[in-house]
Design an enzyme around this catalytic site. Sequence first.
Site, mmCIF file in Angstrom:
data_model
loop_
_atom_site.group_PDB
_atom_site.id
_atom_site.type_symbol
_atom_site.label_atom_id
_atom_site.label_comp_id
_atom_site.label_asym_id
_atom_site.label_seq_id
_atom_site.Cartn_x
_atom_site.Cartn_y
_atom_site.Cartn_z
ATOM 1 N N ASP A 106 36.655 14.848 51.801
ATOM 2 C CA ASP A 106 35.512 13.970 51.546
ATOM 3 C C ASP A 106 35.845 12.544 51.983
ATOM 4 O O ASP A 106 36.897 12.000 51.646
ATOM 5 C CB ASP A 106 35.187 13.993 50.045
ATOM 6 C CG ASP A 106 33.880 13.314 49.711
ATOM 7 O OD1 ASP A 106 33.744 12.104 50.017
ATOM 8 O OD2 ASP A 106 32.990 13.966 49.143
ATOM 9 N N SER A 132 29.550 11.718 53.110
ATOM 10 C CA SER A 132 29.183 12.783 52.199
ATOM 11 C C SER A 132 27.659 12.873 52.082
ATOM 12 O O SER A 132 26.952 12.885 53.089
ATOM 13 C CB SER A 132 29.857 12.523 50.849
ATOM 14 O OG SER A 132 29.768 13.627 49.991
#
Length: 292
Positions: free
Chosen positions: A196, A39
């Site tokens: 994610d 991320s």
Amino acid sequence: MFDQVVFAGGGGRCTWQIGFWESVAGEIQLRPKVVSGVSAGALIAGLIMIGKASAAVDYFASVFNANARNIHWRNLFKEEPVFPHYAIYQKGIRALFSGRFQRLQSAAELRVAVSRPPRWLPVTLALAVGGAIYYSNKYLLRSLHPVVARRLGYHQDFYRAQDCVDVADFEHLILSSSCTPPFTPRLRLHGREALDGGVVDNVPVGGVDPGEGRVLILLTRRYPGCADWFTRRRGEQLWTYIQPSKRPPISVWDFTNPEGLRKACEIGRQDGRKFLQNIFASQGYYADVRGK
């Protein structure tokens, strides 16, 4: 000194990693061969490699200053997005990497973590469960390496930034690693649903190569019961974890807080200086560092 480095995710908190790196990299000859990130942590790692980390703090602080709200409810029945995060993130990657993307090719190998949902769950349900796991890891479990997602069949894949053909390709990889609906739209990477990377593990040690060596792991939030920096032996490797000495004053999805970005970076600088003082005070550790 460190053969590999791991960058945890954490949105705006990840500017702490920039400050820490700036304080210690030159002093300990921090030149890893492999870097793993997830991320925003993967984005920060890439920015460090192309020499744009400090500029990125200024860039996003300026953008955050101009962004008045994290939710634009007036757009609920319009074509414009309710959440501004994806567009801000996307434009930032393009602005900061354009003209410097080729520098990644000669830098340390950057491995970016992307979570994949289990095949036995319908996609929509898998996204919802993944989101629940992500936030339970963040606010409830607060464990370094949670296992819940893996037990349900989620897993992490790692992709080399050096395999991206251009900035647009790299942009899509970072956004896939940060995919957290509804803040971002649903995304697919290489034909499969992406989530994610922090859904499985926000500290992506799965990208670390095995074998003898030292690994530096840069966290972005406080973990109860853990010191500001501590080591753990993993087979032939020594893992050194560093966490912020105090909570960075910005939340993951707060894109309205420029001062929080800058303060998190400054906390990182201070923590880096303290880390250097501690390791240099240890004569055995210091001699070993100089011998590397």
